[in-house]
Design a protein around this motif. Structure first.
Motif, PDB file in Angstrom:
ATOM      1  N   TYR A 183       0.858  -1.195   0.000  1.00 13.10           N
ATOM      2  CA  TYR A 183       0.000   0.000   0.000  1.00 13.10           C
ATOM      3  C   TYR A 183       0.893   1.244   0.000  1.00 13.10           C
ATOM      4  CZ  TYR A 183      -2.932   3.722   1.834  1.00 13.10           C
ATOM      5  OH  TYR A 183      -3.564   4.923   2.014  1.00 13.10           O
ATOM      6  N   LEU A 218      -4.268   2.727  -7.131  1.00 10.01           N
ATOM      7  CA  LEU A 218      -5.351   1.964  -6.494  1.00 10.01           C
ATOM      8  C   LEU A 218      -6.725   2.592  -6.715  1.00 10.01           C
ATOM      9  CD1 LEU A 218      -3.444   1.119  -3.189  1.00 10.01           C
ATOM     10  CD2 LEU A 218      -3.829  -0.385  -5.126  1.00 10.01           C
ATOM     11  N   SER A 219      -6.818   3.559  -7.643  1.00 12.04           N
ATOM     12  CA  SER A 219      -8.117   4.184  -7.909  1.00 12.04           C
ATOM     13  C   SER A 219      -8.921   3.403  -8.925  1.00 12.04           C
ATOM     14  CB  SER A 219      -7.923   5.600  -8.449  1.00 12.04           C
ATOM     15  OG  SER A 219      -7.388   6.412  -7.453  1.00 12.04           O
ATOM     16  N   MET A 252      -5.068  -2.915   1.564  1.00  9.73           N
ATOM     17  CA  MET A 252      -4.672  -2.144   0.379  1.00  9.73           C
ATOM     18  C   MET A 252      -5.788  -1.261  -0.168  1.00  9.73           C
ATOM     19  SD  MET A 252      -2.031  -4.509  -1.719  1.00  9.73           S
ATOM     20  CE  MET A 252      -1.501  -3.114  -2.673  1.00  9.73           C
ATOM     21  N   THR A 253      -6.999  -1.782  -0.248  1.00  4.75           N
ATOM     22  CA  THR A 253      -8.076  -0.979  -0.858  1.00  4.75           C
ATOM     23  C   THR A 253      -9.291  -0.832   0.040  1.00  4.75           C
ATOM     24  OG1 THR A 253      -9.149  -2.899  -1.847  1.00  4.75           O
ATOM     25  CG2 THR A 253      -7.439  -1.832  -3.156  1.00  4.75           C
ATOM     26  N   PRO A 293     -12.361   0.921  -4.858  1.00 10.26           N
ATOM     27  CA  PRO A 293     -13.430   1.930  -4.863  1.00 10.26           C
ATOM     28  C   PRO A 293     -14.829   1.294  -4.873  1.00 10.26           C
ATOM     29  CG  PRO A 293     -11.825   2.293  -6.640  1.00 10.26           C
ATOM     30  CD  PRO A 293     -11.508   0.979  -6.053  1.00 10.26           C
ATOM     31  N   GLY A 294     -15.752   1.910  -4.170  1.00  9.10           N
ATOM     32  CA  GLY A 294     -17.087   1.318  -4.020  1.00  9.10           C
ATOM     33  C   GLY A 294     -16.947  -0.056  -3.370  1.00  9.10           C
ATOM     34  N   TYR A 295     -17.579  -1.055  -3.971  1.00  2.77           N
ATOM     35  CA  TYR A 295     -17.430  -2.435  -3.493  1.00  2.77           C
ATOM     36  C   TYR A 295     -16.511  -3.221  -4.426  1.00  2.77           C
ATOM     37  CZ  TYR A 295     -21.578  -1.873  -0.472  1.00  2.77           C
ATOM     38  OH  TYR A 295     -22.466  -1.480   0.495  1.00  2.77           O
ATOM     39  N   ASP A 338     -21.061  -3.685   9.315  1.00  2.00           N
ATOM     40  CA  ASP A 338     -21.371  -2.302   8.941  1.00  2.00           C
ATOM     41  C   ASP A 338     -22.828  -2.147   8.521  1.00  2.00           C
ATOM     42  OD1 ASP A 338     -18.743  -1.737   9.466  1.00  2.00           O
ATOM     43  OD2 ASP A 338     -18.090  -2.065   7.414  1.00  2.00           O
ATOM     44  N   ASN A 339     -23.313  -3.076   7.687  1.00  2.00           N
ATOM     45  CA  ASN A 339     -24.729  -2.989   7.289  1.00  2.00           C
ATOM     46  C   ASN A 339     -25.656  -3.609   8.327  1.00  2.00           C
ATOM     47  OD1 ASN A 339     -24.049  -1.724   4.957  1.00  2.00           O
ATOM     48  ND2 ASN A 339     -24.730  -3.326   3.579  1.00  2.00           N
ATOM     49  N   LYS A 355     -10.057   5.733   1.352  1.00  4.46           N
ATOM     50  CA  LYS A 355      -9.642   4.471   1.967  1.00  4.46           C
ATOM     51  C   LYS A 355     -10.373   4.243   3.290  1.00  4.46           C
ATOM     52  CE  LYS A 355      -5.644   1.669   2.898  1.00  4.46           C
ATOM     53  NZ  LYS A 355      -5.443   1.531   4.330  1.00  4.46           N
ATOM     54  N   ASN A 372     -13.420   4.313   5.946  1.00  5.74           N
ATOM     55  CA  ASN A 372     -14.853   4.071   5.781  1.00  5.74           C
ATOM     56  C   ASN A 372     -15.633   5.191   6.455  1.00  5.74           C
ATOM     57  OD1 ASN A 372     -17.278   2.896   5.252  1.00  5.74           O
ATOM     58  ND2 ASN A 372     -17.206   1.519   7.005  1.00  5.74           N
ATOM     59  N   ALA A 429      -8.701   7.614  -3.819  1.00  4.50           N
ATOM     60  CA  ALA A 429      -8.939   6.199  -3.491  1.00  4.50           C
ATOM     61  C   ALA A 429      -7.971   5.672  -2.443  1.00  4.50           C
ATOM     62  CB  ALA A 429      -8.857   5.348  -4.750  1.00  4.50           C
ATOM     63  N   SER A 430      -6.733   6.118  -2.494  1.00  2.00           N
ATOM     64  CA  SER A 430      -5.754   5.551  -1.560  1.00  2.00           C
ATOM     65  C   SER A 430      -5.492   6.468  -0.362  1.00  2.00           C
ATOM     66  CB  SER A 430      -4.437   5.272  -2.290  1.00  2.00           C
ATOM     67  OG  SER A 430      -3.943   6.469  -2.838  1.00  2.00           O
ATOM     68  N   ALA A 431      -6.102   7.657  -0.358  1.00  2.00           N
ATOM     69  CA  ALA A 431      -5.819   8.604   0.749  1.00  2.00           C
ATOM     70  C   ALA A 431      -6.433   8.119   2.057  1.00  2.00           C
ATOM     71  CB  ALA A 431      -6.371   9.978   0.388  1.00  2.00           C
ATOM     72  N   ALA A 432      -5.670   8.239   3.134  1.00  2.00           N
ATOM     73  CA  ALA A 432      -6.179   7.917   4.474  1.00  2.00           C
ATOM     74  C   ALA A 432      -6.635   9.225   5.136  1.00  2.00           C
ATOM     75  CB  ALA A 432      -5.077   7.261   5.292  1.00  2.00           C
ATOM     76  N   ASN A 468     -22.930   2.432   6.007  1.00  2.00           N
ATOM     77  CA  ASN A 468     -21.965   1.853   5.074  1.00  2.00           C
ATOM     78  C   ASN A 468     -22.428   2.008   3.626  1.00  2.00           C
ATOM     79  OD1 ASN A 468     -19.533   0.249   4.629  1.00  2.00           O
ATOM     80  ND2 ASN A 468     -20.996  -1.187   3.758  1.00  2.00           N
ATOM     81  N   THR A 469     -23.738   1.906   3.414  1.00  2.00           N
ATOM     82  CA  THR A 469     -24.265   2.085   2.058  1.00  2.00           C
ATOM     83  C   THR A 469     -24.060   3.525   1.597  1.00  2.00           C
ATOM     84  OG1 THR A 469     -25.921   0.401   2.512  1.00  2.00           O
ATOM     85  CG2 THR A 469     -26.333   1.828   0.631  1.00  2.00           C
ATOM     86  N   THR A 477     -20.285   3.789   0.690  1.00  2.00           N
ATOM     87  CA  THR A 477     -19.822   3.089  -0.512  1.00  2.00           C
ATOM     88  C   THR A 477     -20.495   3.611  -1.783  1.00  2.00           C
ATOM     89  OG1 THR A 477     -21.345   1.344   0.091  1.00  2.00           O
ATOM     90  CG2 THR A 477     -19.056   0.916   0.497  1.00  2.00           C
ATOM     91  N   ASP A 503     -18.816   6.860  -2.563  1.00  4.30           N
ATOM     92  CA  ASP A 503     -17.470   6.491  -3.033  1.00  4.30           C
ATOM     93  C   ASP A 503     -17.528   5.995  -4.478  1.00  4.30           C
ATOM     94  OD1 ASP A 503     -14.590   5.383  -2.210  1.00  4.30           O
ATOM     95  OD2 ASP A 503     -15.640   3.777  -3.242  1.00  4.30           O
ATOM     96  N   SER A 504     -18.540   5.185  -4.790  1.00  2.35           N
ATOM     97  CA  SER A 504     -18.594   4.627  -6.142  1.00  2.35           C
ATOM     98  C   SER A 504     -18.944   5.709  -7.166  1.00  2.35           C
ATOM     99  CB  SER A 504     -19.572   3.449  -6.221  1.00  2.35           C
ATOM    100  OG  SER A 504     -20.860   3.876  -5.888  1.00  2.35           O
TER     101      SER A 504
END
Lengths: 327, 421
Positions: A159, A184-185, A269-270, A274-276, A291-292, B191, B193, B247-250, B386-387, B390, B393-394
C-alpha cells in the motif's frame, strides 16, 4: 551384462508399481502378539487422546458452521437479543444482488488468478533452484520469507509502495518526468495488484511443495530418458509433470482455498473500494455483517462461500486424481 | 496404573480446553472479577480526550476510593467489538455510544433522564438522543457541531471570502477559484470508511423538505431528492474538485493536506481540525455552514458524539451513575468538552473550542445557525451508513453511475428498514 537397447533400459510405470506392491516387509515381527482385550484398552486410550482436538474442532469449527447456517435463515442484525426467521429470503436476495454477483466474480479471479500464477512461478522457481547452483539455499530462503510475514504487513508495505504522494513507484514515475499515477483508484488495476501481492507472498509455498516433489523423482528416470534422446521439454512433459501430480494436487488446492478466502491484503490495500469493486466474498461478509448490520444476510453469503470452496476443491481433487490414475 | 495416568492427563487437557472456551460467555460485566467498573472509552490511546478523562477519573477515585474504574482505550474496530460483546452478553459497565445511544444501544442501556445532571441536557441534542417519551440513554460529553471545514489561508490566496458562500453555486465558484491556484478544492479519504459518506450526510439535510424527511423516517424512500445529492457529488468529481489520490488517501492525508494548505475544504467532524493542527499549528482553520440544496438558509450538522451510557445489566450500576454524575460536574464537563474540541453536552458547562471558537461564536452564538441532526442517524434505517459511504465512493470513483448508486441506496434502505421493523 549383455547390451540392451535403450527402450529396454527405460523403467516402465507398471514395473515401479509391481516393485512397490511386492516389496517384502523389512521389519520382522519381534514382539509376541498382545491379548485382544489389552489391545482394545490401549486403542480406547489412544482414541481418548483425540478428544481434546475433536472438542476444539467441534467448538471452533463445527458449531460456528452450524450456527452460521442457522443464522442465514434469520434477519438478525448481529447484536440485538431478538431475531426472526425469514426462511430463504436471504438466499433469494443473493440472486438479485448485483454487488454480490460482482464480488463473487472478484473472488473467483482472486482464487484462480493467485493459483495459476503461484503454480507457474512456484514450479519455475522450484526447477531453477533444484539445480546445483551457488547460493540456491539463500535464494530458496529469500523466496520463502514472505510466507512468514503477516498478510497485513505485506499489504501495508505494498500500500505504501503504491501510495499516490509518497509511494516509491510514483517516485520512480515522477523521476522520469511523468505525472503521478493513482494506482489503487482503478478497480481492475487494484485487483491485478492484489493478485500480484498475494502471489508474491505465497509463491514460496508452491516452490517448496514442488521442490519436494522434484526431489522425490528418481534421477534414473532422467538418465534413462537421456539414453532415449529425450531432453528439456520432453523430459519435463513426460517425466516431471506426470510425476509431480501429487504435488500439483496439494499446491493447487492449498492456493485455491487461500485465494478464495483472501481477506487481509484487500482490507489493507483498498478496503474493498473503490465502491465495493475490489471486495472478495470474505471481506464483503465482514462489511455486510458488521457495517450494514445484516448478520443473517452475511451468513447466507458465508454459506455460499463455503459451498463454493467445497465444490472447487471436490472438482479439482477429482480432476487431479483422475489424471494421477491415468498417469 | 499407567493407563490411569493417561486418562488423568487426557481429562486435564479436556478441562483446560473447556475452561478456555467458556471464559467469555458469561452475561454481565467483564470486570466483575476484580470488582472494577469497565469503561470502554472508544478513545485512541494517544487522544487528548482520553488524557483528560484519565485525569478526571483519577480525581473521582481519590474521592471514592471504594470504586475502581478501568478505562479501556479504543481499538480501530471499536464498533465491531461492541457488537460482538453485546451479542455474546459480555457487556461492559459503561461504554462510548458515538452517536448511537438511542437508535442502536438503548435496549442495552439504563435511561438517564432522571439523573440530577439531566436538567442541564443540551436541547440541541434532543433530536438525536431523546426518544418519543423524552428518555435518553447517555451522558453527552460534548455537542458535536460540524460544518464545512476550511483553510482560511488557502481561501485568502484564492480571493474567496467565506461569508460570501451562501449557496452551492457560491461554493462552486469558490472551489473553481481554489483549483485555479493549483490547490485541491476538496480533500476526501476514500480508503477510510467514512469521509466519502460525510459528503452525502452533510448535503442531504438541505435536499429534502420537512414532509420528505418525515416520509424517510416512516420508511418511504424519496429517491429523486437523494439523487440531487449524488448529482452534486458527481458534478464536483467531473470538475476535478477532489484530490487525485482520493482512493488511496487515508484520513491522516486529509489532515495533512488541509493543514499544509494543499486543500481548501473538508467535510468532517471538528476533531479533524485538532489532528490537522498537529501538522501545522499556525494554520488558520475554521468551519462554515452548509448551503441548502433547496434554497433555504445554511445549517450546521450535529448531535451526539462523545457520550457514555451505563449497561442495564451492570452489577455496579449505582457506582457507574455516581461516576457519570462526577463527569457531568460543570468543571469536569467543560474540561472534557474542551479536550474534544467541541461545545459541551450540558448547558451549565463553559464552551472552549480552541481554534474553532471563533467559528462557533460567529455561526452558533451570533448568527444562530440552525443545527440539524446527522442525516443517516435520524432519517435512514440503522445499518445504512456503510451504504451511504460506498455509494458516494462509487460515484466519486465512477464505479457506479448516479442512477446505479441510487438504486443501491434504495434497495438497502428498503431491506434494512424492513429488517429493523
Amino acid at each position: 551384462m549383455p547390451f540392451l537397447p535403450a527402450q529396454q533400459l527405460r523403467p516402465r510405470r507398471t514395473d515401479v508399481a509391481e516393485t512397490v506392491i511386492t516389496k517384502p516387509s523389512p521389519l520382522p515381527a519381534t514382539k509376541p502378539p498382545q491379548p485382544a482385550g489389552r489391545r482394545r484398552r490401549r486403542g480406547g486410550l489412544v482414541n481418548l487422546l483425540y478428544v481434546p482436538a475433536l472438542l476444539l474442532f467441534a467448538v471452533f469449527t463445527v458449531y460456528p458452521l452450524i450456527s452460521g447456517v442457522g443464522l442465514s435463515f434469520t434477519n438478525w442484525d448481529g447484536y440485538s437479543p431478538e431475531k426472526a426467521m425469514v426462511g430463504l429470503a436471504n438466499y433469494t436476495r443473493l440472486f438479485s444482488d448485483d454487488t454480490f454477483r460482482m464480488v463473487l466474480i472478484n473472488t473467483v479471479v482472486y482464487g484462480l488468478g493467485s493459483t495459476i500464477f503461484q503454480q507457474v512461478f512456484g514450479l519455475g522457481l522450484a526447477m531453477a533452484l533444484d539445480r546445483p547452483l551457488r547460493g540456491r539455499g539463500a535464494a530458496r530462503a529469500i523466496i520463502y520469507l514472505p510466507v512468514l510475514v503477516s498478510p497485513v504487513i505485506m499489504g501495508t508495505m505494498y500500500y505504501l509502495l503504491f501510495g499516490y504522494n509518497n509511494g516509491a513507484f510514483n517516485d520512480v514515475v515522477t523521476f522520469f518526468g511523468m505525472d503521478r499515477v493513482a494506482w489503487l483508484s482503478n478497480s481492475t488495476a487494484s485487483i491485478a495488484i492484489i493478485v500480484a501481492v498475494n502471489t508474491l507472498q505465497f509463491v514460496g509455498i508452491s516452490m517448496i511443495i514442488y521442490l519436494a516433489g522434484l526431489q522425490s523423482i528418481p534421477s534414473e528416470y532422467y538418465e534413462a530418458s537421456m539414453l532415449d534422446g529425450a531432453r528439456g521439454w520432453k523430459q519435463f512433459t513426460n517425466i516431471t509433470l506426470p510425476l509431480l501430480q501429487p504435488a500439483f494436487a496439494t499446491s493447487i488446492v492449498l492456493n485455491l482455498i487461500g485465494g478464495l478466502k483472501l481477506f487481509d491484503v484487500i482490507k489493507v490495500m483498498t478496503g474493498g473500494g473503490p465502491g465495493y469493486s475490489t471486495n472478495s466474498v470474505s471481506t464483503l461478509i465482514g462489511v455486510v455483517y458488521f457495517d450494514n448490520q445484516s448478520a443473517g444476510y452475511a451468513s447466507a453469503m458465508g454459506v455460499v462461500l463455503f459451498l463454493m470452496i467445497v465444490l472447487f476443491t471436490l472438482v479439482l481433487n477429482s480432476l487431479l486424481n483422475r489424471r494421477r490414475l491415468e498417469a | 496404573m499407567k493407563s490411569r495416568w493417561t486418562l488423568l492427563a487426557a481429562g486435564a487437557v479436556i478441562s483446560l480446553s473447556l475452561a478456555g472456551c467458556g471464559a467469555s460467555g458469561d452475561a454481565g460485566s467483564s470486570s466483575e472479577g476484580d470488582g472494577s467498573i469497565e469503561v470502554q472509552t472508544g478513545l485512541a490511546v494517544d487522544s487528548k480526550l482520553l488524557g483528560t478523562l484519565k485525569e478526571v477519573t483519577n480525581s473521582f477515585q481519590q474521592a471514592n476510593p471504594n470504586v475502581k474504574i478501568n478505562l479501556v482505550p479504543s481499538t480501530t474496530t471499536y464498533e465491531k467489538d461492541m457488537k460482538v460483546r453485546l451479542a455474546s452478553g459480555n457487556v461492559p459497565d459503561i461504554w462510548w455510544t458515538h452517536g448511537w445511544s438511542r437508535d442502536r444501544y438503548s435496549k442495552f442501556l439504563l435511561p438517564l433522564q432522571n439523573e440530577a445532571w439531566a436538567a442541564n441536557f443540551n436541547p440541541a441534542l434532543s433530536d438525536a438522543m431523546k426518544d418519543d417519551a423524552g428518555a435518553f440513554y447517555a451522558l453527552p460529553i460534548d455537542t458535536d457541531i460540524a460544518g464545512i471545514i476550511y483553510n482560511k489561508d488557502v481561501l485568502d490566496k484564492a480571493g474567496v471570502n467565506i461569508a460570501d458562500i451562501k449557496t452551492w453555486d457560491d461554493f462552486d465558484s469558490a472551489a473553481a477559484a481554489v483549483k485555479a491556484q493549483g490547490i485541491t478544492p476538496i480533500t476526501v479519504s476514500g480508503k477510510a470508511n467514512g469521509p466519502a459518506g460525510n459528503l452525502t450526510d452533510w448535503i442531504a439535510p438541505g435536499a429534502f423538505s420537512k414532509d420528505e424527511l418525515a416520509q424517510l423516517k416512516k420508511g418511504t424512500f424519496v429517491g429523486d431528492k437523494y439523487k440531487t445529492v449524488l448529482d452534486l457529488v458527481a458534478k464536483w468529481r467531473d470538475q476535478g474538485y477532489f484530490n487525485p489520490d482520493y482512493a488511496s488517501a487515508a484520513t491522516t492525508d486529509m489532515d495533512h493536506a488541509l493543514a499544509q494548505g494543499q486543500a481548501a475544504f473538508i467535510f468532517s467532524q471538528n476533531n479533524r481540525v485538532n489532528n490537522a493542527l498537529q501538522y501545522s499549528p499556525n494554520a488558520h482553520l475554521g468551519y462554515m455552514p452548509i448551503p441548502s440544496l433547496t434554497g433555504g438558509s445554511g445549517y450546521l450538522v450535529g448531535g451526539e458524539m462523545n457520550a457514555y451510557g451505563i449497561s442495564k445489566t451492570s452489577a455496579h450500576a449505582e457506582d457507574a451513575k455516581k461516576f457519570l454524575a462526577y463527569l457531568a460536574e460543570p468543571a469536569n464537563e467543560s474540561k472534557l468538552a474542551q479536550s474534544a474540541g467541541s461545545a459541551p453536552g450540558l448547558t451549565n458547562a463553559t464552551p472552549n473550542m480552541g481554534a474553532l471558537q471563533a467559528s462557533y461564536d460567529q455561526w452558533m452564538t451570533q448568527a444562530k445557525t440552525t443545527l440539524v441532526p446527522y442525516f443517516d442517524r435520524v432519517y435512514l434505517p440503522n445499518g445504512m451508513w456503510n451504504t451511504v459511504v460506498t455509494t458516494t465512493d462509487s460515484v466519486i470513483t465512477k464505479q457506479s453511475s448516479v442512477d446505479a448508486a441510487l438504486g443501491q441506496v434504495e434497495s438497502d434502505f428498503k431491506s434494512l428498514y424492513g429488517q429493523g421493523k
